[in-house]
Write an enzyme that holds these catalytic residues in place. Structure first.
Site, PDB file in Angstrom:
ATOM      1  N   HIS A 129       0.872  -1.168   0.000  1.00  0.00           N
ATOM      2  CA  HIS A 129       0.000   0.000   0.000  1.00  0.00           C
ATOM      3  C   HIS A 129       0.916   1.227   0.000  1.00  0.00           C
ATOM      4  O   HIS A 129       2.080   1.136   0.389  1.00  0.00           O
ATOM      5  CB  HIS A 129      -0.862  -0.040   1.279  1.00  0.00           C
ATOM      6  CG  HIS A 129      -1.955   0.965   1.309  1.00  0.00           C
ATOM      7  ND1 HIS A 129      -1.750   2.267   1.700  1.00  0.00           N
ATOM      8  CD2 HIS A 129      -3.271   0.856   1.010  1.00  0.00           C
ATOM      9  CE1 HIS A 129      -2.897   2.927   1.642  1.00  0.00           C
ATOM     10  NE2 HIS A 129      -3.833   2.098   1.221  1.00  0.00           N
ATOM     11  N   TYR A 130       0.412   2.372  -0.391  1.00  0.00           N
ATOM     12  CA  TYR A 130       1.269   3.555  -0.446  1.00  0.00           C
ATOM     13  C   TYR A 130       1.620   4.101   0.944  1.00  0.00           C
ATOM     14  O   TYR A 130       2.564   4.862   1.100  1.00  0.00           O
ATOM     15  CB  TYR A 130       0.647   4.658  -1.313  1.00  0.00           C
ATOM     16  CG  TYR A 130      -0.618   5.264  -0.755  1.00  0.00           C
ATOM     17  CD1 TYR A 130      -0.566   6.347   0.120  1.00  0.00           C
ATOM     18  CD2 TYR A 130      -1.872   4.750  -1.097  1.00  0.00           C
ATOM     19  CE1 TYR A 130      -1.732   6.899   0.631  1.00  0.00           C
ATOM     20  CE2 TYR A 130      -3.030   5.297  -0.597  1.00  0.00           C
ATOM     21  CZ  TYR A 130      -2.954   6.369   0.267  1.00  0.00           C
ATOM     22  OH  TYR A 130      -4.107   6.911   0.778  1.00  0.00           O
ATOM     23  N   ARG A 131       0.876   3.714   1.971  1.00  0.00           N
ATOM     24  CA  ARG A 131       1.163   4.202   3.325  1.00  0.00           C
ATOM     25  C   ARG A 131       2.299   3.415   3.958  1.00  0.00           C
ATOM     26  O   ARG A 131       2.626   2.314   3.538  1.00  0.00           O
ATOM     27  CB  ARG A 131      -0.081   4.100   4.194  1.00  0.00           C
ATOM     28  CG  ARG A 131      -1.145   5.074   3.776  1.00  0.00           C
ATOM     29  CD  ARG A 131      -2.278   5.124   4.776  1.00  0.00           C
ATOM     30  NE  ARG A 131      -3.238   6.128   4.358  1.00  0.00           N
ATOM     31  CZ  ARG A 131      -4.542   5.951   4.359  1.00  0.00           C
ATOM     32  NH1 ARG A 131      -5.058   4.804   4.769  1.00  0.00           N
ATOM     33  NH2 ARG A 131      -5.336   6.912   3.972  1.00  0.00           N
ATOM     34  N   HIS A 132       2.873   3.996   5.017  1.00  0.00           N
ATOM     35  CA  HIS A 132       3.942   3.356   5.781  1.00  0.00           C
ATOM     36  C   HIS A 132       3.487   3.191   7.219  1.00  0.00           C
ATOM     37  O   HIS A 132       2.795   4.060   7.751  1.00  0.00           O
ATOM     38  CB  HIS A 132       5.199   4.230   5.821  1.00  0.00           C
ATOM     39  CG  HIS A 132       5.809   4.481   4.495  1.00  0.00           C
ATOM     40  ND1 HIS A 132       6.867   5.329   4.341  1.00  0.00           N
ATOM     41  CD2 HIS A 132       5.543   4.014   3.253  1.00  0.00           C
ATOM     42  CE1 HIS A 132       7.221   5.366   3.073  1.00  0.00           C
ATOM     43  NE2 HIS A 132       6.424   4.580   2.400  1.00  0.00           N
TER      44      HIS A 132
END
Length: 183
Positions: A129-132
């Site tokens: 996913h683009y989040r961390h």
């Protein structure tokens, strides 16, 4: 794969020859998958990635000392794995546990790891996913807002990828219990 797999978390750690993805390379990768409550579900492959002696000889003093002491340099020299082969083995493991795009990359200082993944393992980088979910964010907040709790958690700092992941998971559990109010 069941619906709960969408909530599983991918924990990853890389060891590199340095911090600059334009000149340094990946020498080890490990992964762990947890459920949303941080219980370990599966340990992925722990892979030393071969790099030539010409590259290893350019490492700074800290890297040489640390990775000689923990045995990683010798494992890298003995390894036959390319970065691409390590990427494919890691992806094969992850596909059994987590749907593409459902998990953020999890660990400590994961933005640094992500830079190397984009450079040398782009298919793996795209799996997240683009989040961390970066445990070091909580560490920095605790250092500023509640520094007294930092003495209650210590890390071994072996700088081996699998050990570092396990410590990151334990560190997040610690912050969940002692720093974040969930009620």
């Amino acid at each position: 794969m069941n619906k709960l797999a969408n909530q599983h978390l991918i924990w990853i750690d890389l060891e590199m020859t340095g911090l600059d993805p334009n000149q340094d390379r990946i020498i080890e990768i490990a992964t762990i998958v947890t459920d949303k409550d941080l219980n370990i579900l599966a340990k992925g492959p722990v892979l030393a990635v071969h790099q030539p002696n010409t590259l290893l000889s350019k490492m700074n003093e800290w890297c040489i000392k640390t990775h000689t002491a923990n045995g990683l340099i010798e494992r890298v020299k003995q390894s036959k794995l390319t970065e691409r082969a390590a990427e494919l083995q890691t992806l094969d493991f992850l596909k059994q546990w987590v749907m593409k795009g459902s998990s953020p990359i999890c660990g400590n200082s994961v933005a640094q790891d992500k830079r190397f993944l984009y450079q040398y393992m782009p298919d793996l980088a795209d799996y997240f996913h683009y989040r961390h979910l970066d445990v070091s964010t909580l560490k920095e907040l605790a250092r500023r807002w509640k520094p007294e709790i930092l003495q209650q958690f210590s890390k071994k700092n072996s700088h081996l990828a699998l050990d570092d992941i396990r410590e990151s998971i334990e560190e997040l559990k610690f912050y969940r219990e002692h720093f974040i109010k969930l009620a």
